[in-house]
Design a protein around this motif. Structure first.
Motif, PDB file in Angstrom:
ATOM      1  N   SER A 161       8.028   5.117  -3.707  1.00  0.00           N
ATOM      2  CA  SER A 161       8.012   3.928  -2.842  1.00  0.00           C
ATOM      3  C   SER A 161       9.397   3.663  -2.260  1.00  0.00           C
ATOM      4  O   SER A 161      10.379   3.504  -2.993  1.00  0.00           O
ATOM      5  CB  SER A 161       7.556   2.712  -3.661  1.00  0.00           C
ATOM      6  OG  SER A 161       8.073   1.530  -3.091  1.00  0.00           O
ATOM      7  N   ASN A 193      10.203   0.922  -0.774  1.00  0.00           N
ATOM      8  CA  ASN A 193      10.547  -0.466  -1.104  1.00  0.00           C
ATOM      9  C   ASN A 193      11.185  -0.552  -2.492  1.00  0.00           C
ATOM     10  O   ASN A 193      12.102  -1.347  -2.709  1.00  0.00           O
ATOM     11  CB  ASN A 193       9.300  -1.358  -1.028  1.00  0.00           C
ATOM     12  CG  ASN A 193       8.943  -1.670   0.418  1.00  0.00           C
ATOM     13  OD1 ASN A 193       9.807  -2.017   1.217  1.00  0.00           O
ATOM     14  ND2 ASN A 193       7.670  -1.540   0.765  1.00  0.00           N
ATOM     15  N   ASN A 228      -1.368  -1.528 -10.849  1.00  0.00           N
ATOM     16  CA  ASN A 228      -0.843  -2.699 -10.114  1.00  0.00           C
ATOM     17  C   ASN A 228      -1.928  -3.741  -9.858  1.00  0.00           C
ATOM     18  O   ASN A 228      -1.682  -4.755  -9.234  1.00  0.00           O
ATOM     19  CB  ASN A 228      -0.217  -2.256  -8.791  1.00  0.00           C
ATOM     20  CG  ASN A 228      -1.195  -1.497  -7.920  1.00  0.00           C
ATOM     21  OD1 ASN A 228      -1.970  -0.688  -8.414  1.00  0.00           O
ATOM     22  ND2 ASN A 228      -1.178  -1.744  -6.629  1.00  0.00           N
ATOM     23  N   ARG A 229      -3.141  -3.458 -10.313  1.00  0.00           N
ATOM     24  CA  ARG A 229      -4.265  -4.389 -10.082  1.00  0.00           C
ATOM     25  C   ARG A 229      -4.797  -4.961 -11.391  1.00  0.00           C
ATOM     26  O   ARG A 229      -5.802  -5.659 -11.386  1.00  0.00           O
ATOM     27  CB  ARG A 229      -5.409  -3.660  -9.341  1.00  0.00           C
ATOM     28  CG  ARG A 229      -5.029  -3.182  -7.970  1.00  0.00           C
ATOM     29  CD  ARG A 229      -5.111  -4.314  -6.943  1.00  0.00           C
ATOM     30  NE  ARG A 229      -4.291  -4.006  -5.771  1.00  0.00           N
ATOM     31  CZ  ARG A 229      -3.899  -4.885  -4.888  1.00  0.00           C
ATOM     32  NH1 ARG A 229      -4.223  -6.153  -5.020  1.00  0.00           N
ATOM     33  NH2 ARG A 229      -3.151  -4.538  -3.869  1.00  0.00           N
ATOM     34  N   ARG A 255       0.411 -10.450  -5.686  1.00  0.00           N
ATOM     35  CA  ARG A 255       0.135  -9.566  -4.554  1.00  0.00           C
ATOM     36  C   ARG A 255      -0.234  -8.151  -5.010  1.00  0.00           C
ATOM     37  O   ARG A 255      -0.636  -7.322  -4.195  1.00  0.00           O
ATOM     38  CB  ARG A 255       1.366  -9.453  -3.659  1.00  0.00           C
ATOM     39  CG  ARG A 255       1.613 -10.636  -2.764  1.00  0.00           C
ATOM     40  CD  ARG A 255       3.032 -10.529  -2.251  1.00  0.00           C
ATOM     41  NE  ARG A 255       3.142 -10.440  -0.806  1.00  0.00           N
ATOM     42  CZ  ARG A 255       4.293 -10.209  -0.186  1.00  0.00           C
ATOM     43  NH1 ARG A 255       5.405 -10.022  -0.882  1.00  0.00           N
ATOM     44  NH2 ARG A 255       4.355 -10.162   1.123  1.00  0.00           N
ATOM     45  N   GLN A 313       1.767  -5.749  -5.985  1.00  0.00           N
ATOM     46  CA  GLN A 313       2.667  -4.759  -5.382  1.00  0.00           C
ATOM     47  C   GLN A 313       3.942  -4.588  -6.205  1.00  0.00           C
ATOM     48  O   GLN A 313       4.348  -5.492  -6.942  1.00  0.00           O
ATOM     49  CB  GLN A 313       3.086  -5.224  -3.975  1.00  0.00           C
ATOM     50  CG  GLN A 313       1.947  -5.281  -2.972  1.00  0.00           C
ATOM     51  CD  GLN A 313       2.412  -5.810  -1.632  1.00  0.00           C
ATOM     52  OE1 GLN A 313       3.363  -6.603  -1.555  1.00  0.00           O
ATOM     53  NE2 GLN A 313       1.749  -5.404  -0.576  1.00  0.00           N
ATOM     54  N   PRO A 345       8.092  -3.428  -5.342  1.00  0.00           N
ATOM     55  CA  PRO A 345       8.852  -3.678  -6.561  1.00  0.00           C
ATOM     56  C   PRO A 345       8.715  -5.106  -7.081  1.00  0.00           C
ATOM     57  O   PRO A 345       8.477  -6.036  -6.320  1.00  0.00           O
ATOM     58  CB  PRO A 345      10.304  -3.439  -6.097  1.00  0.00           C
ATOM     59  CG  PRO A 345      10.311  -3.853  -4.658  1.00  0.00           C
ATOM     60  CD  PRO A 345       8.964  -3.433  -4.138  1.00  0.00           C
ATOM     61  N   ASP A 369       8.774  -8.860  -4.184  1.00  0.00           N
ATOM     62  CA  ASP A 369       9.106  -8.589  -2.778  1.00  0.00           C
ATOM     63  C   ASP A 369      10.545  -8.061  -2.674  1.00  0.00           C
ATOM     64  O   ASP A 369      11.500  -8.677  -3.149  1.00  0.00           O
ATOM     65  CB  ASP A 369       8.942  -9.805  -1.857  1.00  0.00           C
ATOM     66  CG  ASP A 369       8.921  -9.334  -0.406  1.00  0.00           C
ATOM     67  OD1 ASP A 369       7.821  -9.093   0.127  1.00  0.00           O
ATOM     68  OD2 ASP A 369      10.002  -9.152   0.167  1.00  0.00           O
ATOM     69  N   SER A 370      10.659  -6.901  -2.001  1.00  0.00           N
ATOM     70  CA  SER A 370      11.959  -6.225  -1.977  1.00  0.00           C
ATOM     71  C   SER A 370      13.046  -7.075  -1.322  1.00  0.00           C
ATOM     72  O   SER A 370      14.187  -7.074  -1.780  1.00  0.00           O
ATOM     73  CB  SER A 370      11.838  -4.858  -1.298  1.00  0.00           C
ATOM     74  OG  SER A 370      11.432  -4.984   0.038  1.00  0.00           O
ATOM     75  N   THR A 371      12.698  -7.839  -0.268  1.00  0.00           N
ATOM     76  CA  THR A 371      13.737  -8.650   0.375  1.00  0.00           C
ATOM     77  C   THR A 371      14.224  -9.745  -0.570  1.00  0.00           C
ATOM     78  O   THR A 371      15.432  -9.977  -0.700  1.00  0.00           O
ATOM     79  CB  THR A 371      13.218  -9.293   1.679  1.00  0.00           C
ATOM     80  OG1 THR A 371      12.756  -8.258   2.539  1.00  0.00           O
ATOM     81  CG2 THR A 371      14.296 -10.077   2.384  1.00  0.00           C
ATOM     82  N   GLN A 430      10.902  -5.734   7.243  1.00  0.00           N
ATOM     83  CA  GLN A 430       9.578  -6.170   6.771  1.00  0.00           C
ATOM     84  C   GLN A 430       8.533  -6.178   7.886  1.00  0.00           C
ATOM     85  O   GLN A 430       7.374  -6.513   7.633  1.00  0.00           O
ATOM     86  CB  GLN A 430       9.669  -7.574   6.155  1.00  0.00           C
ATOM     87  CG  GLN A 430      10.392  -7.629   4.827  1.00  0.00           C
ATOM     88  CD  GLN A 430       9.631  -6.969   3.675  1.00  0.00           C
ATOM     89  OE1 GLN A 430       8.527  -6.458   3.848  1.00  0.00           O
ATOM     90  NE2 GLN A 430      10.227  -6.956   2.499  1.00  0.00           N
ATOM     91  N   LEU A 470       8.235  -1.538   8.126  1.00  0.00           N
ATOM     92  CA  LEU A 470       7.137  -1.465   7.150  1.00  0.00           C
ATOM     93  C   LEU A 470       5.812  -1.114   7.819  1.00  0.00           C
ATOM     94  O   LEU A 470       5.080  -0.236   7.347  1.00  0.00           O
ATOM     95  CB  LEU A 470       7.034  -2.802   6.406  1.00  0.00           C
ATOM     96  CG  LEU A 470       6.002  -2.879   5.280  1.00  0.00           C
ATOM     97  CD1 LEU A 470       6.260  -1.819   4.207  1.00  0.00           C
ATOM     98  CD2 LEU A 470       6.000  -4.268   4.636  1.00  0.00           C
ATOM     99  N   TYR A 509      13.101   3.635   4.744  1.00  0.00           N
ATOM    100  CA  TYR A 509      12.007   4.203   5.552  1.00  0.00           C
ATOM    101  C   TYR A 509      12.501   4.823   6.860  1.00  0.00           C
ATOM    102  O   TYR A 509      11.797   5.654   7.441  1.00  0.00           O
ATOM    103  CB  TYR A 509      10.924   3.158   5.809  1.00  0.00           C
ATOM    104  CG  TYR A 509      10.155   2.822   4.556  1.00  0.00           C
ATOM    105  CD1 TYR A 509       9.330   3.774   3.959  1.00  0.00           C
ATOM    106  CD2 TYR A 509      10.268   1.572   3.955  1.00  0.00           C
ATOM    107  CE1 TYR A 509       8.628   3.483   2.788  1.00  0.00           C
ATOM    108  CE2 TYR A 509       9.571   1.266   2.799  1.00  0.00           C
ATOM    109  CZ  TYR A 509       8.750   2.232   2.215  1.00  0.00           C
ATOM    110  OH  TYR A 509       8.064   1.942   1.064  1.00  0.00           O
TER     111      TYR A 509
HETATM  112  N1  LIG Z   1       6.706  -6.643   1.440  1.00  0.00           N
HETATM  113  C1  LIG Z   1       6.605  -5.989   0.159  1.00  0.00           C
HETATM  114  C2  LIG Z   1       5.810  -4.710   0.317  1.00  0.00           C
HETATM  115  C3  LIG Z   1       5.615  -4.034  -1.020  1.00  0.00           C
HETATM  116  C4  LIG Z   1       4.691  -2.843  -0.932  1.00  0.00           C
HETATM  117  O1  LIG Z   1       4.093  -2.548   0.102  1.00  0.00           O
HETATM  118  N2  LIG Z   1       4.598  -2.137  -2.074  1.00  0.00           N
HETATM  119  C5  LIG Z   1       3.747  -0.982  -2.150  1.00  0.00           C
HETATM  120  C6  LIG Z   1       4.567   0.228  -2.578  1.00  0.00           C
HETATM  121  S1  LIG Z   1       5.751   0.613  -1.319  1.00  0.00           S
HETATM  122  C7  LIG Z   1       2.693  -1.222  -3.219  1.00  0.00           C
HETATM  123  O2  LIG Z   1       2.956  -1.816  -4.240  1.00  0.00           O
HETATM  124  N3  LIG Z   1       1.497  -0.729  -2.940  1.00  0.00           N
HETATM  125  C8  LIG Z   1       0.416  -0.813  -3.869  1.00  0.00           C
HETATM  126  C9  LIG Z   1      -0.761  -1.526  -3.299  1.00  0.00           C
HETATM  127  O3  LIG Z   1      -0.584  -2.286  -2.325  1.00  0.00           O
HETATM  128  O4  LIG Z   1      -1.840  -1.351  -3.847  1.00  0.00           O
HETATM  129  C10 LIG Z   1       8.011  -5.706  -0.364  1.00  0.00           C
HETATM  130  O5  LIG Z   1       8.917  -5.557   0.440  1.00  0.00           O
HETATM  131  O6  LIG Z   1       8.193  -5.659  -1.590  1.00  0.00           O
END
Ligand SMILES: N[C@@H](CCC(=O)N[C@@H](CS)C(=O)NCC(=O)O)C(=O)O
Length: 206
Positions: free
Chosen positions: A17, A19, A46-47, A57, A59, A61, A72-74, A108, A112, A169
């Motif tokens: 990833s 992020n 992650n679920r 969310r 997700q 990191p 959220d990475s930011t 973002q 992204l 990215y």
């Molecule tokens: N806006 C979020 C985006 C995070 C994101 O898209 N994470 C992805 C990995 S790069 C993730 O966890 N994907 C798993 C999913 O959505 O099921 C951030 O910047 O942290």
């Protein structure tokens, strides 16, 4: 003798990833130790209810620092800059903060929903609209190229969070089949970031 175990930050992470890599890169530039908590998204880790408690969310990191959880990475980059960095990474003055924030927004949005989504389609076989991602992704590369033609760093006269947030990215664009051949100013900026003390790479980007 009492065993006082030093507290160490935890980063919930997926190795490929971009992020998550943003956070690993910034922690490395700051010289901070941390522990990786690997999340296997393919297995649905992650679920799970337990993970959704940590980040609703679903997700990565996610950073855990002494009981504080940030997703959220930011948000994580901003926290780390204020908590452990100096003002250089994320200025306090209105003008400098605005200059950095513009590029945090780009990371973002176009990065992204263009470059990262295109890469996810290629690497992880995610569904999506490749044409749309390429249009958005190359559109922001054009903007960045022009912006960097007479600048070393995105926001200020020094590296800031703007550069860290946008870097992964953009530098990983070849994973999405997007060549950086036509973007010499972006390539020079990538080389500059790679010379920062503490720089670390990831798979596909060294
Ligand atoms: N806006 C979020 C985006 C995070 C994101 O898209 N994470 C992805 C990995 S790069 C993730 O966890 N994907 C798993 C999913 O959505 O099921 C951030 O910047 O942290």
């Amino acid at each position: 003798m009492l065993n006082h175990k030093a507290y160490i930050m935890k980063l919930y992470d997926i190795p490929l990833s971009g992020n998550c890599y943003k956070i690993r890169l910034f922690l490395s530039l700051l010289g901070k130790d941390y522990e990786i908590m690997p999340i296997n998204a393919t297995a649905g880790e992650n679920r799970t209810a337990a993970f959704l408690e940590i980040n609703p969310r679903g997700q990565v990191p996610v950073l855990e620092d002494d009981g504080l959880i940030i997703w959220d990475s930011t948000a994580i980059l901003m926290y780390l800059a204020r908590r452990y960095g100096d003002e250089a990474w994320l200025p306090l003055d209105a003008t400098g903060l605005a200059a950095v924030s513009q590029w945090l927004a780009v990371a973002q949005n176009e990065i992204l929903y263009g470059l990262a989504r295109a890469r996810a389609m290629v690497l992880f076989k995610r569904a999506g609209d490749m044409q749309e991602y390429l249009t958005v992704g190359t559109g922001i590369l054009e903007v960045m190229e022009k912006h960097l033609e007479n600048r070393e760093w995105l926001a200020l006269e020094r590296p800031t969070l703007a550069d860290i947030a946008c870097f992964p990215y953009v530098a990983l664009a070849p994973d999405a089949g997007i060549t950086l051949e036509h973007y010499p100013a972006i390539r020079a900026w990538i080389r500059r970031i790679k010379t920062l003390p503490g720089y670390t790479g990831m798979q596909g980007l060294n």
